[in-house]
Design a protein around this motif. Sequence first.
Motif, PDB file in Angstrom:
ATOM      1  N   VAL A  69      -7.983  38.250  -1.595  1.00 27.41           N
ATOM      2  CA  VAL A  69      -7.880  39.719  -1.614  1.00 27.41           C
ATOM      3  C   VAL A  69      -7.360  40.189  -2.976  1.00 27.41           C
ATOM      4  O   VAL A  69      -7.949  41.065  -3.620  1.00 27.41           O
ATOM      5  CB  VAL A  69      -6.934  40.207  -0.480  1.00 27.41           C
ATOM      6  CG1 VAL A  69      -6.650  41.698  -0.628  1.00 27.41           C
ATOM      7  CG2 VAL A  69      -7.530  39.902   0.879  1.00 27.41           C
ATOM      8  N   GLY A 170     -11.243  36.493   2.389  1.00 29.66           N
ATOM      9  CA  GLY A 170     -10.299  37.510   1.882  1.00 29.66           C
ATOM     10  C   GLY A 170     -10.974  38.382   0.855  1.00 29.66           C
ATOM     11  O   GLY A 170     -10.823  39.629   0.854  1.00 29.66           O
ATOM     12  N   SER A 171     -11.743  37.733  -0.010  1.00 36.85           N
ATOM     13  CA  SER A 171     -12.451  38.468  -1.047  1.00 36.85           C
ATOM     14  C   SER A 171     -13.475  39.419  -0.425  1.00 36.85           C
ATOM     15  O   SER A 171     -13.602  40.578  -0.842  1.00 36.85           O
ATOM     16  CB  SER A 171     -13.145  37.470  -1.972  1.00 36.85           C
ATOM     17  OG  SER A 171     -13.945  38.132  -2.888  1.00 36.85           O
ATOM     18  N   ALA A 174     -11.837  42.486   0.936  1.00 39.17           N
ATOM     19  CA  ALA A 174     -11.483  43.429  -0.134  1.00 39.17           C
ATOM     20  C   ALA A 174     -12.724  44.157  -0.658  1.00 39.17           C
ATOM     21  O   ALA A 174     -12.691  45.376  -0.875  1.00 39.17           O
ATOM     22  CB  ALA A 174     -10.793  42.671  -1.269  1.00 39.17           C
TER      23      ALA A 174
END
Lengths: 261, 256
Positions: A69, A170-171, A174
């Motif tokens: 993130v 997580g990426s 985001a």
Amino acid sequence: MKTAETIGSAPQKWQAFFIKIADIYRFIVRIFKETFSFPIEIEELLKQCYIQGNRTLWLVSFASLLAGVVFTKQSRPSLIEFGAESWLPSLVSLAIVRGLGPLITALICAGKLGSSMGAELSSMNVTEQIDAMEASGTNPFKYLVTTRVLAITLMLPVLVVYSNMVALMGSYIAVHFFSQTTFKLFFSQAFESITFLDIFSTLIKPILYGFAIGVVSTYAGYYSSRATVGVGKAANQAVVVSMVMVFVIEFITIQVLGTMR
Amino acid sequence: MNTNPIIHTQPVVLRVEHLYKSFDGRQVLKDVNLLLHHSENLVILGRSGMGKSVLIKCIIGLIQPDEGYVNILGENILDMDVKALNRLRQSIGFSFQGSALYDSMSVRDNLTFALKRNLGIRDADQLEQMVRETLQAVGLEGAIDQMPSELSGGMRKRIGVARCLILKPKIMLYDEPTAGLDPVTSSEINELIVEVKQKYDTSAIIITHDIACAKATSDRIIYMEDGSCHLEGTFEELEHKNDPQLSTFFNYFKVH
């Protein structure tokens, strides 16, 4: 036999250093010998694999998710500035697979597993449990050291693959938050830029990290001084030296893999 | 060494000759000689720091002596490779001063650890039966599922002895069996040592600085002073010996 521990005076520091290197070399040779000799401590090896994987799973998950993130959020403004926002999945996936995932996992394992291995073996040494094993006819080196080193060497690549996946998730969270990118599009872009060499490096590096953490931590614990202060010292040495070793290996592998690209 | 003419009819099971050991230039063992006969409890008595524990660790091969000869059950342990030494160690039980129980394992696992590994016994029922029988012999059958941290000092000593007995040793080595225990528990441990000899027909070396332990458990005593065997005899013989060092040691015991 003279060991590094028995040499205390300052002028002999270099001698102590080289004796320690020789000790560690003998220690590593013995690990290889014991690994490939019968009987194999398969039950203890599986137990250690489970303990080590289980012990770090939540920490690796949490740290990897946040890393994914944070890295995405930090990179996005710069890419927008250059009109390259669409490269975000590729950039993040390369950064995670090549460096961030293995490094985060290795550092967590060095801290969590290294300290516990160092302290556990050292306290067994202080309370004569290692002597008791030897006196009963069991090979304590094989049972305690070889299994732990093997377990972390085997488990770290598994944890790194898991960590990479969680960090990419997580990426994606985001990215999805800002630009409503679909799951399929994000991951197809993310995997597009990953080469065979990246997959190879993300698997080979944790094997080296795991072995180094295992050797450093078990050495610190197995040969700790037989005083209570030795337990703390062993745990401390295990963490500090393991972390330094992780960065040294990272530096060397980057150089080697750089020549192969 | 000043020796008394004790007549032994039993064969020798353990022989130590001219044993020397030093640490960093400090001579800890100096020309130690001793014999242990079958079915005999030999007490090595002496003050702390006289090399008693180093001697017992040299005997089992945990410490390598500088010089000397250690023969156990007809085999010279200093010439043996690790595998042969480990096989021989299965015939020797070592009860450590601090019990040295594996603290991450339950009492049951402590006892089955060497059985599974050394004797290759895997049958759960057989293991359970052997564990229960051995725990019964030391009077602690109820502790089978407890962890070492839940046991008292005396219980830990008993479990330590049980862990040795389960392998049916021919020789027992006790390192300070009553150290750190109250007089009642010490007396129970002394009784256990004598019972072990009778039930399991073992020979034993008992390292101690506790005269009550020496009196209760010994068939013969070797008094160690400055790393060497100073005097030898039965408890009664040594008690009446006119030796200044030994007299000081015995008198201190009488006062306390």
